[in-house]
Scaffold this active site. Structure first.
Site: not given
Lengths: 262, 382, 317
Positions: B279, B363
């Site tokens: 899990q 950028e």
């Protein structure tokens, strides 16, 4: 040359774990990606190559639901000239026979030189629709083509036969050829091709346009019903052979034989 | 409101995925990485299939699609291979400035060059003393009769040394700060241009990054790109659009790492149990899948805005910031799921991790993106 | 009594399986239809079927679906057998759908088992490349049924000896071939493509020395398969990379996978797709390969491999 190529959209299940859904008649589709049946992609490429060599037009046809139009757009983007979408709610759950009769109705009366199919589909894997259409239209059939050229009113077809052999046949046109993978190298769908197709209209033909009378066409025409889908029994670990080397190898020969290894 | 791709967008997405699957060979990618070689053959094929510059008009070799379709292609490419995908993203880098501000002759020459595969472009904005802050340039262009003479040094230039031309941001009015900046298109083979490597990089190893020095480089007046002294604004506008491409790169890279992790944990057993059944692993996957979906959504929204309205500075910055962050996190967690194998080159995920990091840096770093977002949220503070 | 016609492709396993399938459906009169059969082959068929109808061989002596259709179709239409059986082989695929269309019969393709369930015929077949099985039912059909059988699927029940009446038949006088055989080609020797091989014999680290590869190569040849290997074998440069199966090698989808001295790492097995019938020979009872394989043999490969090869060659001759 008038070439028709019949194609199908299938789920790619090669990379996903398959589960049968609650109805027992379909698979859980959540993880599926859909695309043209691999064999059909080779058939489209073969059709487009023949057109490029000999001129004429290629028409792609599918029998399928609304979303299946995608494979026709794809075929057009690869260089087919026209497409026909045989779609009608009455065609839902059509079996191979019903699909063949729909295709035969769509093709009847058209000038056909060559009718191409993928040899088999990745989902059903029956390998029969091409042959059924050949029978219904009374055209000669060559299955599992690995090479295909056209010479005047004849096609020269190399195809897979027994024991890993291939045979070269000359077949009178018009003819039905089912195409094996590897016959060519299918081109990619280019962005320019997609652009071209976006402006094209793909006609949809249903029972009325195809002159098929029945209201519930598929259920009345189907000859085979699906009763149940199930997963093949899965072994939990190997069956360990016992005995002397001699005995174990004898058992193994038997098992190889039963499982297609000999 | 419709959360569904158009038919031809679906077709493009599929065509790109199929092309990438067919051409971006894993062994080849590892080899190109090792030898720091540009994927030239793949780039040329991608051009031939119309993937490079598909958002340019048809007369310039494109297909007239938009930022959105370009983003779909970049996502599919980077998902298949983060390195080759990035090379395809940067192949026509900066050319949107030519598209929006260039003369007819410039568009005809340079856009056709990058879409046909005849040459790569390079955007040269950053300088050694000025990183993400481009309000003041040390590189200058001085008028000399009909010509301009350029001097200065640009750094961190993608495609330096292998490109056919540079798109430069320079100071034409030294006194005027960002209001005195202009842009030029400079052919890479002109005398006075020299390229030096910036050194070994963490990722993007197939793509050269260099320092470009210009010493009395003489260009004709026709090399001016756009309006004199408006270069700064042209670049800002360009970034609003190009950041969407980086966001798409980030989404694709994250998805590619995630795909590989899923494949791995479904097959891997520990303590006699498939690790996908733990899990703790499942919850981690759920978080990653959700992050990915959100990054994709904001990237698509920013792309949609660019096509339907105009590039939105805030949305583009949010997309790049968030998708970049998700790429780094998801690639890192994917690597973790592989355990020791994640650290091995052969399993690819470490490369996706290395390639993901750049999306938070180039950028405009993530900090710059936050500045832009905050600026838009707050408006002018008095 | 039900009439079942089978169309004979070969006189060995194929004929036997068709007979076994026909007999598995209960009381029936079985007729084998064959184009071209030497005397001893006719006798062999006579042992398996109640009646053997022998047509002249095709022009080139090989299986010619169009010619066979012309021969057998009038019989199907006049005698109206309940069921027509063919093998789902390359040759069977070239003929079966034509016959089904022209005799108006539902076609149950590639069946693993058949069961008469009035008023129809049920079958189990595989779909999705063998990942899924489908139970299908052909509805009541006054024209009868046609089914093609997965080769190798009908081997469990031995056919009952048939009455074996031989009957000579002629080809239709008006037969006009629309396709003609120009040439039969034999496959290329030399080129290795393990991704397309139906049978793979994979060798792993357990082979110990390069010189030992020979016995495994020889076994692969005897089985009619290709030699494949794990990564360590390529790393040692004992075999070329084009034979490596695994996440860093090639993905293969054979029908039979015989792993010799292969431990069965996740990385190796990740390259084996399509759930082949997997046999593992390994000295280590704890080797993970035994968890995945269908059949395991724990023992010394240097003894077992040559012995297996010998038995295969004996079986094949």
């Amino acid at each position: 040359m008038e070439i028709y190529v019949c194609i199908k959209r299938v789920a790619d299940t090669s990379e996903v774990e398959i589960e049968v859904d609650r109805s027992g008649l379909a698979l859980e589709e959540a993880d599926f990606s859909w695309d043209i049946n691999e064999w059909d992609n080779f058939a489209v490429e073969a059709a487009v190559q023949l057109k490029e060599q000999h001129g004429g037009t290629v028409t792609a046809i599918t029998v399928g639901g609304e979303d299946d139009e995608e494979v026709l757009r794809r075929a057009l983007a690869m260089g087919c000239d026209q497409a026909l979408h045989c779609y009608d709610p009455a065609f839902e759950k059509a079996d191979a026979w019903a699909i063949a009769t729909i295709l035969a109705a769509a093709l009847k009366g058209r000038a056909i030189d060559l009718l191409l199919f993928g040899a088999v589909s990745a989902d059903e894997g029956r390998g029969q629709v091409g042959g059924l259409v050949a029978g219904l239209l009374d055209l000669p059939l060559v299955s599992l083509a690995t090479a295909l050229t056209v010479d005047g009113a004849k096609a020269i077809v190399q195809h897979e036969v027994e024991n890993g052999l291939e045979r070269v046949r000359e077949v009178d046109l018009p003819a039905v050829i089912t195409v094996q993978t590897g016959i060519n190298e299918p081109r990619y769908v280019s962005v320019r091709g997609i652009r071209k197709v976006a402006a094209m209209d793909i006609p949809v033909h249903g029972v009325a346009e195809l002159g098929l009378a029945a209201e519930n066409y598929a259920s009345q025409t189907n000859r085979i019903t699906l009763e149940e889908l199930f997963l093949p029994p899965q072994g939990v670990g190997a069956q360990i052979l016992e005995g002397s080397n001699e005995e174990m190898m004898n058992q193994l020969i038997q098992l190889l034989q039963e499982n297609g290894g000999l | 409101m419709k959360f569904e791709l158009e038919k031809s967008q679906l077709d493009i997405q599929k065509a790109a995925a199929r092309f990438a699957k067919g051409e971006f060979d894993k062994e080849l990618a590892l080899e190109l990485e090792r030898t720091h070689s540009y994927p030239t053959d793949i780039w040329k094929k991608a051009c031939a299939e119309g993937f490079i510059g598909l958002h340019f008009p048809e007369q310039y070799g494109g297909s007239g699609y938009g930022v959105f379709e370009n983003a779909l292609v970049l996502e599919a490419f980077c998902r298949q291979d983060s390195g080759i995908g990035a090379a395809m993203l940067t192949a026509p880098f900066g050319c949107e400035i030519i598209l929006h501000h260039g003369t007819e002759a410039q568009k005809d020459h340079y856009l056709n060059m990058v879409t046909s595969g005849a040459g790569l472009s390079a955007g040269a904005f950053t300088e050694p003393m000025h990183g993400s802050d481009i309000t003041r340039m040390s590189t200058t262009a001085v008028r000399d009769g009909e010509d301009w003479v350029l001097n200065g040094v640009k750094t961190f230039i993608t495609n330096a040394g292998i490109c056919a031309f540079y798109i430069l941001l320079v100071q034409t009015d030294i006194e005027a700060g960002h209001k005195g900046q202009s842009m030029f298109i400079v052919d890479a083979d002109l005398p006075g241009i020299e390229v030096a490597s910036v050194g070994e990089k963490m990722g993007l190893k197939m793509i050269p990054t260099g320092e470009v020095s210009l010493k009395n480089v003489r260009v004709p007046g026709s090399a001016l790109l756009g309006v004199e002294n408006k270069g700064f604004y042209q670049v800002l506008q360009f970034f609003d659009e190009s950041r969407i491409g980086v966001a798409a790169q980030a989404v694709g890279t994250a998805q590619g790492a995630f795909d590989r992790a899923i494949d791995y944990i479904k097959g891997r057993e520990q303590f006699g149990i498939k690790i996908a059944k733990f899990q703790a692993i499942q919850h981690k996957l759920a978080e990653m899948a959700t992050q990915l979906e959100l990054a994709r959504l904001i990237t698509y929204k920013a792309a949609w805005f660019a096509d339907h309205k105009k590039p939105d500075a805030k949305l583009s910055a949010m997309a790049k910031y968030y998708a970049g962050k998700v790429a780094s996190e998801v690639a890192s967690e994917s690597m973790q799921l592989f355990g020791g194998y994640g650290y091995i080159t052969e399993f690819e995920v470490e490369r996706f991790y290395r390639d993901a990091r750049i999306t938070e840096i180039y950028e405009g770093t993530r900090e710059i993106q936050k500045n832009i977002i905050a600026g838009q949220v707050l408006g002018k503070l008095r | 009594m039900r009439e079942i016609f089978v169309i004979i492709e070969d006189f060995g396993d194929g004929a036997w399986e068709l007979a076994a399938a026909a007999r598995s459906l209960g009381e029936a009169r079985t007729t084998a239809l064959v184009c071209g059969a030497a005397e001893e082959n006719q006798q062999a068929l006579a042992k398996l079927f109640d009646r053997v109808v022998v047509f002249p061989a095709s022009a080139d002596g090989n299986w010619d679906a169009e010619y066979i259709a012309a021969c057998v179709l009038p019989r199907l239409l006049s005698e109206q057998p309940y069921l027509v059986l063919l093998l789902h082989s390359n040759n069977g695929l070239d003929l079966a759908p034509l016959l089904a269309a022209k005799s108006n019969r539902p076609m149950l393709a590639d069946c693993l088992s058949l069961e008469v369930r009035e008023p129809g015929l049920a079958a189990v077949r595989t779909t999705f490349g063998g990942k899924v099985r489908a139970r299908i039912f052909a509805k009541e059909s006054s024209a009868g049924y046609l089914a093609t059988l997965r080769p190798g699927a009908f081997t469990t029940s031995a056919p009952v000896e048939g009455a074996g009446i031989l009957e000579g038949a002629t080809a239709p006088a008006d037969y006009q071939p629309r396709r003609r055989c120009l040439q039969t080609l034999t496959p290329d020797a030399g080129a290795v493509d393990i991704t397309q091989a139906a049978i793979l014999v994979a060798v792993g680290r357990g082979i110990e020395e390069q010189e030992n590869l020979e016995i495994v190569q020889s076994l692969a040849e005897a089985l009619g398969g290709e030699l494949a290997c794990t990564r360590p074998v390529v790393d040692k440069k004992w075999l070329e990379k084009s034979r490596q199966v695994g996440t860093s090698g090639l993905t293969v989808k054979p029908k039979i996978y015989l792993a010799v001295g292969v431990s069965g790492s996740f990385q190796h097995l990740g390259g084996v797709k399509g759930k082949p019938y997997m046999i593992a020979i390994n000295q280590d009872p704890a080797a993970p390969i035994f968890a995945t394989a269908d059949v395991g043999i724990i023992g010394d490969l240097f003894e077992l491999v040559p012995l297996l090869e010998e038995k295969i060659r004996a079986h094949k001759s």
